[in-house]
Design an enzyme around this catalytic site. Structure first.
Site, PDB file in Angstrom:
ATOM      1  N   GLU A  38      10.722  15.784   5.720  1.00 44.05           N
ATOM      2  CA  GLU A  38       9.843  14.988   4.862  1.00 44.05           C
ATOM      3  C   GLU A  38       9.141  15.850   3.822  1.00 44.05           C
ATOM      4  O   GLU A  38       8.393  16.759   4.182  1.00 44.05           O
ATOM      5  CB  GLU A  38       8.784  14.288   5.718  1.00 44.05           C
ATOM      6  CG  GLU A  38       7.778  13.485   4.912  1.00 44.05           C
ATOM      7  CD  GLU A  38       6.619  12.990   5.758  1.00 44.05           C
ATOM      8  OE1 GLU A  38       6.016  11.966   5.388  1.00 44.05           O
ATOM      9  OE2 GLU A  38       6.301  13.630   6.783  1.00 44.05           O
ATOM     10  N   ASP A  82       8.445   9.366   2.349  1.00 52.37           N
ATOM     11  CA  ASP A  82       7.084   8.849   2.406  1.00 52.37           C
ATOM     12  C   ASP A  82       6.626   8.579   0.971  1.00 52.37           C
ATOM     13  O   ASP A  82       6.447   9.511   0.176  1.00 52.37           O
ATOM     14  CB  ASP A  82       6.172   9.862   3.098  1.00 52.37           C
ATOM     15  CG  ASP A  82       4.785   9.312   3.367  1.00 52.37           C
ATOM     16  OD1 ASP A  82       4.220   8.664   2.466  1.00 52.37           O
ATOM     17  OD2 ASP A  82       4.253   9.555   4.465  1.00 52.37           O
ATOM     18  N   GLU A 124       1.860   4.470   7.719  1.00 53.70           N
ATOM     19  CA  GLU A 124       1.154   5.702   8.062  1.00 53.70           C
ATOM     20  C   GLU A 124      -0.092   5.817   7.174  1.00 53.70           C
ATOM     21  O   GLU A 124      -0.154   6.626   6.252  1.00 53.70           O
ATOM     22  CB  GLU A 124       2.058   6.920   7.884  1.00 53.70           C
ATOM     23  CG  GLU A 124       1.473   8.178   8.527  1.00 53.70           C
ATOM     24  CD  GLU A 124       2.351   9.406   8.331  1.00 53.70           C
ATOM     25  OE1 GLU A 124       2.450  10.201   9.275  1.00 53.70           O
ATOM     26  OE2 GLU A 124       2.937   9.558   7.240  1.00 53.70           O
ATOM     27  N   GLN A 132       8.048   5.589   4.660  1.00 52.21           N
ATOM     28  CA  GLN A 132       6.652   5.414   5.065  1.00 52.21           C
ATOM     29  C   GLN A 132       5.811   5.034   3.848  1.00 52.21           C
ATOM     30  O   GLN A 132       6.163   5.346   2.704  1.00 52.21           O
ATOM     31  CB  GLN A 132       6.094   6.683   5.712  1.00 52.21           C
ATOM     32  CG  GLN A 132       6.706   6.969   7.081  1.00 52.21           C
ATOM     33  CD  GLN A 132       6.194   8.251   7.692  1.00 52.21           C
ATOM     34  OE1 GLN A 132       6.046   9.260   7.018  1.00 52.21           O
ATOM     35  NE2 GLN A 132       5.940   8.227   8.994  1.00 52.21           N
TER      36      GLN A 132
END
Length: 268
Positions: free
Chosen positions: A143, A178, A242, A206
Protein backbone atom coordinates in the site's frame (compact mmCIF):
# COMPACT_ATOMS: atom_id res chain seq x y z
CA UNK A 1 -22.61 -2.72 -6.26
CA UNK A 2 -19.94 -1.54 -3.86
CA UNK A 3 -19.30 -3.79 -0.87
CA UNK A 4 -18.02 -2.16 2.30
CA UNK A 5 -15.93 -3.59 5.15
CA UNK A 6 -15.66 -1.82 8.51
CA UNK A 7 -12.12 -1.20 9.72
CA UNK A 8 -12.26 -2.19 13.38
CA UNK A 9 -8.97 -0.52 14.27
CA UNK A 10 -10.44 2.91 13.52
CA UNK A 11 -14.19 2.39 13.72
CA UNK A 12 -16.27 1.33 16.73
CA UNK A 13 -13.51 2.36 19.14
CA UNK A 14 -16.26 3.22 21.64
CA UNK A 15 -16.35 -0.57 22.18
CA UNK A 16 -13.66 -2.96 23.37
CA UNK A 17 -11.96 -4.56 20.36
CA UNK A 18 -13.65 -7.95 20.57
CA UNK A 19 -17.06 -6.29 20.93
CA UNK A 20 -16.61 -4.30 17.70
CA UNK A 21 -17.46 -7.29 15.53
CA UNK A 22 -21.05 -7.52 16.69
CA UNK A 23 -21.41 -3.73 16.62
CA UNK A 24 -20.38 -3.72 12.95
CA UNK A 25 -22.75 -6.57 12.14
CA UNK A 26 -25.60 -4.75 13.91
CA UNK A 27 -25.01 -1.80 11.58
CA UNK A 28 -25.33 -4.02 8.54
CA UNK A 29 -21.71 -4.72 7.66
CA UNK A 30 -21.01 -8.15 6.21
CA UNK A 31 -17.22 -7.90 6.42
CA UNK A 32 -14.48 -6.35 8.51
CA UNK A 33 -10.80 -5.54 8.34
CA UNK A 34 -8.35 -4.32 10.96
CA UNK A 35 -4.65 -3.59 11.34
CA UNK A 36 -2.95 -5.82 13.88
CA UNK A 37 -4.77 -8.73 15.56
CA UNK A 38 -1.77 -10.11 17.41
CA UNK A 39 -2.61 -8.98 20.97
CA UNK A 40 -5.61 -11.34 20.82
CA UNK A 41 -5.65 -15.10 20.19
CA UNK A 42 -6.70 -15.91 16.65
CA UNK A 43 -9.23 -18.42 17.98
CA UNK A 44 -10.96 -15.71 20.01
CA UNK A 45 -11.23 -13.41 17.01
CA UNK A 46 -12.51 -16.26 14.85
CA UNK A 47 -15.22 -16.97 17.40
CA UNK A 48 -16.37 -13.34 17.28
CA UNK A 49 -16.45 -13.42 13.49
CA UNK A 50 -18.59 -16.54 13.50
CA UNK A 51 -20.94 -15.23 16.16
CA UNK A 52 -21.50 -12.00 14.24
CA UNK A 53 -21.76 -13.68 10.84
CA UNK A 54 -18.89 -11.61 9.43
CA UNK A 55 -16.10 -12.23 6.93
CA UNK A 56 -12.55 -11.13 7.65
CA UNK A 57 -11.22 -9.63 4.43
CA UNK A 58 -7.90 -8.01 5.40
CA UNK A 59 -5.37 -7.44 8.16
CA UNK A 60 -1.71 -6.46 8.37
CA UNK A 61 1.33 -8.61 8.90
CA UNK A 62 3.26 -7.66 12.06
CA UNK A 63 4.97 -4.29 11.51
CA UNK A 64 7.99 -4.73 13.78
CA UNK A 65 8.28 -2.56 16.89
CA UNK A 66 5.43 -0.14 16.26
CA UNK A 67 5.91 1.69 19.55
CA UNK A 68 9.51 2.41 18.57
CA UNK A 69 8.45 3.82 15.20
CA UNK A 70 8.76 0.79 12.95
CA UNK A 71 6.10 0.67 10.24
CA UNK A 72 6.85 -2.61 8.56
CA UNK A 73 9.86 -4.84 7.97
CA UNK A 74 9.70 -5.72 4.28
CA UNK A 75 12.16 -3.06 3.15
CA UNK A 76 14.52 -2.99 6.12
CA UNK A 77 18.08 -4.19 5.40
CA UNK A 78 19.35 -6.65 7.99
CA UNK A 79 15.90 -7.73 9.19
CA UNK A 80 15.24 -10.66 6.87
CA UNK A 81 14.66 -13.24 9.60
CA UNK A 82 12.38 -10.91 11.54
CA UNK A 83 10.41 -10.28 8.36
CA UNK A 84 10.08 -13.97 7.59
CA UNK A 85 8.91 -14.72 11.10
CA UNK A 86 6.31 -11.97 10.79
CA UNK A 87 4.92 -13.42 7.56
CA UNK A 88 4.67 -16.92 8.99
CA UNK A 89 2.84 -15.57 12.03
CA UNK A 90 0.45 -13.58 9.82
CA UNK A 91 -0.28 -16.67 7.72
CA UNK A 92 -1.15 -18.62 10.86
CA UNK A 93 -3.70 -15.95 11.79
CA UNK A 94 -5.02 -15.84 8.23
CA UNK A 95 -5.65 -19.57 8.32
CA UNK A 96 -7.58 -19.33 11.59
CA UNK A 97 -9.57 -16.29 10.43
CA UNK A 98 -10.11 -17.58 6.88
CA UNK A 99 -8.77 -14.26 5.61
CA UNK A 100 -7.83 -14.13 1.92
CA UNK A 101 -5.42 -11.16 1.96
CA UNK A 102 -2.65 -9.65 4.06
CA UNK A 103 -1.15 -6.17 3.92
CA UNK A 104 2.65 -6.27 4.09
CA UNK A 105 4.07 -2.92 5.19
CA UNK A 106 7.26 -1.70 3.53
CA UNK A 107 8.67 0.25 6.46
CA UNK A 108 10.32 3.59 7.06
CA UNK A 109 13.59 4.10 5.19
CA UNK A 110 16.37 3.80 7.81
CA UNK A 111 18.54 6.86 8.36
CA UNK A 112 21.50 6.78 6.01
CA UNK A 113 20.15 3.92 3.91
CA UNK A 114 20.13 4.25 0.13
CA UNK A 115 16.67 3.85 -1.38
CA UNK A 116 18.14 1.44 -3.93
CA UNK A 117 19.26 -0.94 -1.18
CA UNK A 118 15.84 -0.72 0.48
CA UNK A 119 14.15 -1.45 -2.83
CA UNK A 120 16.32 -4.52 -3.42
CA UNK A 121 15.53 -5.91 0.04
CA UNK A 122 11.85 -5.09 -0.43
CA UNK A 123 11.67 -6.93 -3.75
CA UNK A 124 13.44 -10.01 -2.37
CA UNK A 125 11.25 -10.14 0.73
CA UNK A 126 8.02 -9.71 -1.20
CA UNK A 127 8.95 -12.52 -3.59
CA UNK A 128 9.68 -14.83 -0.66
CA UNK A 129 6.48 -13.88 1.17
CA UNK A 130 4.31 -14.31 -1.91
CA UNK A 131 5.72 -17.80 -2.38
CA UNK A 132 4.81 -18.69 1.23
CA UNK A 133 1.28 -17.32 0.88
CA UNK A 134 0.46 -18.88 -2.49
CA UNK A 135 -0.15 -22.50 -1.39
CA UNK A 136 -2.82 -21.30 1.06
CA UNK A 137 -4.47 -19.12 -1.58
CA UNK A 138 -3.62 -15.84 0.18
CA UNK A 139 -2.99 -12.57 -1.60
CA UNK A 140 -0.35 -10.19 -0.29
CA UNK A 141 -0.95 -6.46 -0.68
CA UNK A 142 1.37 -3.47 -0.68
CA UNK A 143 0.00 0.00 0.00
CA UNK A 144 1.33 3.43 -0.94
CA UNK A 145 1.02 5.61 2.19
CA UNK A 146 1.31 9.38 2.35
CA UNK A 147 4.35 10.80 4.13
CA UNK A 148 2.32 13.38 6.03
CA UNK A 149 0.73 10.64 8.12
CA UNK A 150 3.77 8.37 7.99
CA UNK A 151 6.98 10.36 7.44
CA UNK A 152 9.77 8.45 5.72
CA UNK A 153 7.59 5.55 4.57
CA UNK A 154 9.19 3.87 1.57
CA UNK A 155 6.15 3.31 -0.65
CA UNK A 156 4.17 6.46 -1.51
CA UNK A 157 2.88 6.46 -5.10
CA UNK A 158 0.64 4.18 -7.13
CA UNK A 159 3.09 3.87 -10.02
CA UNK A 160 5.84 2.82 -7.59
CA UNK A 161 3.65 0.09 -6.10
CA UNK A 162 2.44 -1.23 -9.46
CA UNK A 163 5.98 -1.30 -10.80
CA UNK A 164 7.09 -3.37 -7.81
CA UNK A 165 4.21 -5.81 -8.27
CA UNK A 166 5.12 -6.22 -11.94
CA UNK A 167 8.78 -6.61 -11.09
CA UNK A 168 8.19 -9.36 -8.52
CA UNK A 169 5.82 -11.10 -10.90
CA UNK A 170 3.87 -13.12 -8.35
CA UNK A 171 0.19 -13.59 -9.22
CA UNK A 172 -0.81 -13.23 -5.55
CA UNK A 173 1.02 -9.92 -4.97
CA UNK A 174 -1.29 -6.92 -5.51
CA UNK A 175 -1.78 -3.28 -4.63
CA UNK A 176 -3.93 -1.99 -1.80
CA UNK A 177 -5.31 1.25 -3.27
CA UNK A 178 -6.20 3.57 -0.40
CA UNK A 179 -7.93 6.58 -1.96
CA UNK A 180 -7.26 8.72 1.13
CA UNK A 181 -3.51 8.32 0.79
CA UNK A 182 -3.68 8.59 -3.00
CA UNK A 183 -5.57 11.88 -2.88
CA UNK A 184 -3.03 13.43 -0.50
CA UNK A 185 0.00 12.35 -2.53
CA UNK A 186 -1.27 12.38 -6.12
CA UNK A 187 -4.95 13.27 -6.54
CA UNK A 188 -6.69 12.65 -9.88
CA UNK A 189 -8.47 9.67 -8.33
CA UNK A 190 -10.88 8.77 -11.11
CA UNK A 191 -8.09 8.74 -13.69
CA UNK A 192 -5.97 6.51 -11.47
CA UNK A 193 -8.84 4.11 -10.87
CA UNK A 194 -9.44 3.88 -14.60
CA UNK A 195 -5.73 3.30 -15.21
CA UNK A 196 -5.06 0.68 -12.56
CA UNK A 197 -8.23 -1.34 -11.94
CA UNK A 198 -8.27 -2.90 -15.42
CA UNK A 199 -4.74 -4.25 -14.88
CA UNK A 200 -6.01 -6.75 -12.30
CA UNK A 201 -3.28 -5.66 -9.90
CA UNK A 202 -5.57 -3.87 -7.41
CA UNK A 203 -6.53 -6.29 -4.68
CA UNK A 204 -8.33 -4.00 -2.24
CA UNK A 205 -9.62 -0.42 -2.01
CA UNK A 206 -9.88 1.76 1.09
CA UNK A 207 -11.56 5.11 1.73
CA UNK A 208 -11.65 8.02 4.18
CA UNK A 209 -12.50 11.69 4.02
CA UNK A 210 -9.64 14.00 3.07
CA UNK A 211 -7.88 15.71 4.80
CA UNK A 212 -9.14 14.74 8.29
CA UNK A 213 -9.59 11.00 7.71
CA UNK A 214 -13.17 11.11 8.91
CA UNK A 215 -16.34 9.80 7.25
CA UNK A 216 -16.19 9.77 3.45
CA UNK A 217 -19.03 12.32 3.24
CA UNK A 218 -16.68 15.03 4.55
CA UNK A 219 -13.79 16.81 2.88
CA UNK A 220 -12.67 17.26 -0.70
CA UNK A 221 -13.31 13.86 -2.31
CA UNK A 222 -16.61 13.08 -4.06
CA UNK A 223 -16.89 9.46 -2.99
CA UNK A 224 -20.39 8.77 -4.38
CA UNK A 225 -18.96 9.61 -7.81
CA UNK A 226 -15.99 7.29 -7.26
CA UNK A 227 -18.26 4.47 -6.05
CA UNK A 228 -20.06 4.82 -9.38
CA UNK A 229 -16.73 4.62 -11.19
CA UNK A 230 -15.85 1.45 -9.28
CA UNK A 231 -19.19 -0.07 -10.29
CA UNK A 232 -18.65 0.98 -13.91
CA UNK A 233 -15.24 -0.70 -13.87
CA UNK A 234 -16.80 -3.88 -12.41
CA UNK A 235 -14.67 -3.79 -9.26
CA UNK A 236 -15.94 -6.76 -7.27
CA UNK A 237 -13.63 -6.52 -4.26
CA UNK A 238 -14.23 -4.95 -0.88
CA UNK A 239 -13.97 -1.28 0.03
CA UNK A 240 -12.41 -0.87 3.46
CA UNK A 241 -13.80 1.99 5.55
CA UNK A 242 -10.54 3.00 7.20
CA UNK A 243 -11.56 6.26 8.83
CA UNK A 244 -11.91 7.84 12.27
CA UNK A 245 -15.56 8.72 12.95
CA UNK A 246 -16.27 12.29 14.00
CA UNK A 247 -18.39 11.07 16.92
CA UNK A 248 -20.07 7.70 17.44
CA UNK A 249 -19.44 5.25 14.61
CA UNK A 250 -23.07 4.25 14.13
CA UNK A 251 -24.27 7.86 14.19
CA UNK A 252 -21.89 8.70 11.36
CA UNK A 253 -23.11 6.05 8.91
CA UNK A 254 -25.51 8.32 7.05
CA UNK A 255 -23.17 8.25 4.05
CA UNK A 256 -23.49 4.46 3.88
CA UNK A 257 -27.26 4.46 4.21
CA UNK A 258 -27.56 7.12 1.50
CA UNK A 259 -25.36 5.15 -0.90
CA UNK A 260 -27.19 1.89 -0.23
CA UNK A 261 -30.56 3.55 -0.76
CA UNK A 262 -29.46 5.18 -3.99
CA UNK A 263 -27.87 1.99 -5.29
CA UNK A 264 -31.01 0.07 -4.44
CA UNK A 265 -33.18 2.52 -6.39
CA UNK A 266 -30.81 2.31 -9.35
CA UNK A 267 -30.91 -1.50 -9.31
CA UNK A 268 -34.71 -1.45 -9.17
Amino acid sequence: MARFAANLSMMYTEHDFLDRFQAAADDGYDAVEFMFPYPWPASGIAARLRAAGLRQVLFNAPPGDYAAGERGLAGLPGRREDFRDSILRALEYAEELDCPRLHVMAGVVPAGAARESVEDVYRENLAWAAAQAAPAGRDLLIEPINTRDMPGYFLNRQAQAHAMVEDVGAANLKVQMDLYHCQIVEGDLETRLRAYLPTGRVGHVQIAGVPRRQEPDTGEVNYPHLFGVLDELAYDGWIGCEYRPRAGTSAGLGWLRAWQAGAGRAAG
